[in-house]
Design a protein around this motif. Sequence first.
Motif, short mmCIF file in Angstrom:
data_model
loop_
_atom_site.label_atom_id
_atom_site.label_comp_id
_atom_site.label_asym_id
_atom_site.label_seq_id
_atom_site.Cartn_x
_atom_site.Cartn_y
_atom_site.Cartn_z
N LEU A 4 -14.64 -6.84 20.81
CA LEU A 4 -13.81 -5.82 20.15
C LEU A 4 -14.70 -4.74 19.51
O LEU A 4 -14.47 -3.54 19.66
N GLU A 5 -15.76 -5.21 18.82
CA GLU A 5 -16.69 -4.26 18.18
C GLU A 5 -17.34 -3.36 19.24
O GLU A 5 -17.41 -2.14 19.08
N LEU A 11 -15.64 3.52 22.39
CA LEU A 11 -14.67 4.58 22.10
C LEU A 11 -15.27 5.61 21.14
O LEU A 11 -15.05 6.83 21.27
N HIS A 12 -16.06 5.11 20.17
CA HIS A 12 -16.72 5.97 19.18
C HIS A 12 -17.71 6.91 19.88
O HIS A 12 -17.80 8.09 19.58
N VAL A 50 -15.78 0.13 10.70
CA VAL A 50 -16.16 -0.34 9.36
C VAL A 50 -15.45 -1.66 9.08
O VAL A 50 -16.06 -2.63 8.62
N GLY A 51 -14.15 -1.71 9.39
CA GLY A 51 -13.38 -2.95 9.17
C GLY A 51 -13.95 -4.11 9.96
O GLY A 51 -14.10 -5.21 9.43
N ILE A 52 -14.29 -3.85 11.22
CA ILE A 52 -14.80 -4.94 12.07
C ILE A 52 -16.17 -5.42 11.56
O ILE A 52 -16.41 -6.62 11.42
N VAL A 53 -17.06 -4.44 11.27
CA VAL A 53 -18.40 -4.82 10.80
C VAL A 53 -18.31 -5.53 9.45
O VAL A 53 -19.00 -6.52 9.20
N GLU A 54 -17.42 -5.04 8.60
CA GLU A 54 -17.24 -5.63 7.26
C GLU A 54 -16.80 -7.09 7.36
O GLU A 54 -17.17 -7.91 6.53
N ASN A 61 -23.81 -0.50 5.34
CA ASN A 61 -24.46 0.50 4.49
C ASN A 61 -23.39 1.49 4.00
O ASN A 61 -23.05 2.44 4.69
N HIS A 62 -22.88 1.24 2.79
CA HIS A 62 -21.73 2.02 2.33
C HIS A 62 -22.09 3.47 2.04
O HIS A 62 -21.25 4.37 2.22
N ALA A 63 -23.30 3.72 1.57
CA ALA A 63 -23.71 5.11 1.32
C ALA A 63 -23.70 5.90 2.63
O ALA A 63 -23.16 7.01 2.71
N LYS A 64 -24.27 5.29 3.65
CA LYS A 64 -24.31 5.94 4.98
C LYS A 64 -22.89 6.19 5.51
O LYS A 64 -22.58 7.29 6.00
N ILE A 65 -22.03 5.19 5.38
CA ILE A 65 -20.64 5.33 5.86
C ILE A 65 -19.94 6.45 5.09
O ILE A 65 -19.20 7.26 5.66
N GLY A 66 -20.18 6.50 3.76
CA GLY A 66 -19.55 7.54 2.94
C GLY A 66 -19.97 8.93 3.38
O GLY A 66 -19.12 9.83 3.52
N VAL A 67 -21.27 9.11 3.62
CA VAL A 67 -21.76 10.42 4.06
C VAL A 67 -21.16 10.76 5.43
O VAL A 67 -20.68 11.88 5.66
#
Length: 118
Positions: A4-5, A11-12, A50-54, A61-67
Amino acid sequence: MDLLENVFVLLHLLGMAAIVGSAVFVARGRATPALVWGARAQLVTGLVLVGIVESGDEPVNHAKIGVKLVVAIAVAACAEIAAAKARKGEGERPQLVTVAGGLAVLNAAIAVLWTSAS
Ligand code: HEM
C-alpha cells in the motif's frame, strides 16, 4: 502495508511528474489539467503517506512534512489561481505556473535531500 505504501509512493511520484512535466517541460506558462490535478494529488497522496508511515515503525520527520505541506499548498494555490483566471477569460498567468513548477521541484529536493530523521 508495504505494498500500500509503495502504491502511494508511486501515485505521489506520478503527481510530481504531472506538475513538473506540465509546468517546466511541456506546457510552459499554461495551467493545464495535469498541473492542477497533479497539485491536488500531491496533497492527498502526501497526507495518506504520512498516515501510512506513521502507522509503521519508521520515525516520521514532522518538521520536513510540515515544510513540504506548506510548499505543496503554495503549489496548489498557484495552479488553481492560474487555471481559474484562464477559465474566466482573464488571461494566462505564466509566472504563477512557473512558480508552481519551481516549488514542486523544491519539494522534491526537500523530500530527497532532507535526510535527518528527527
Ligand atoms: C508538490 C508537492 C510534493 C512533491 C513534489 C513531493 C515529492 C516527493 C518525492 C520525490 C518523494 C520520494 C522521496 C523518496 O522516496 O526518497 C516524496 C515522499 C514523501 N512525501 Fe512528498 N512531495 C510533495 C508533497 C507532499 C505532501 C504535501 C506531503 C504530506 C503532507 C508529503 C509527504 C511525503 C511522505 C510521507 C513521503 C515518504 C514516503 C515513504 O518514504 O514511504 N509530500 N515526496
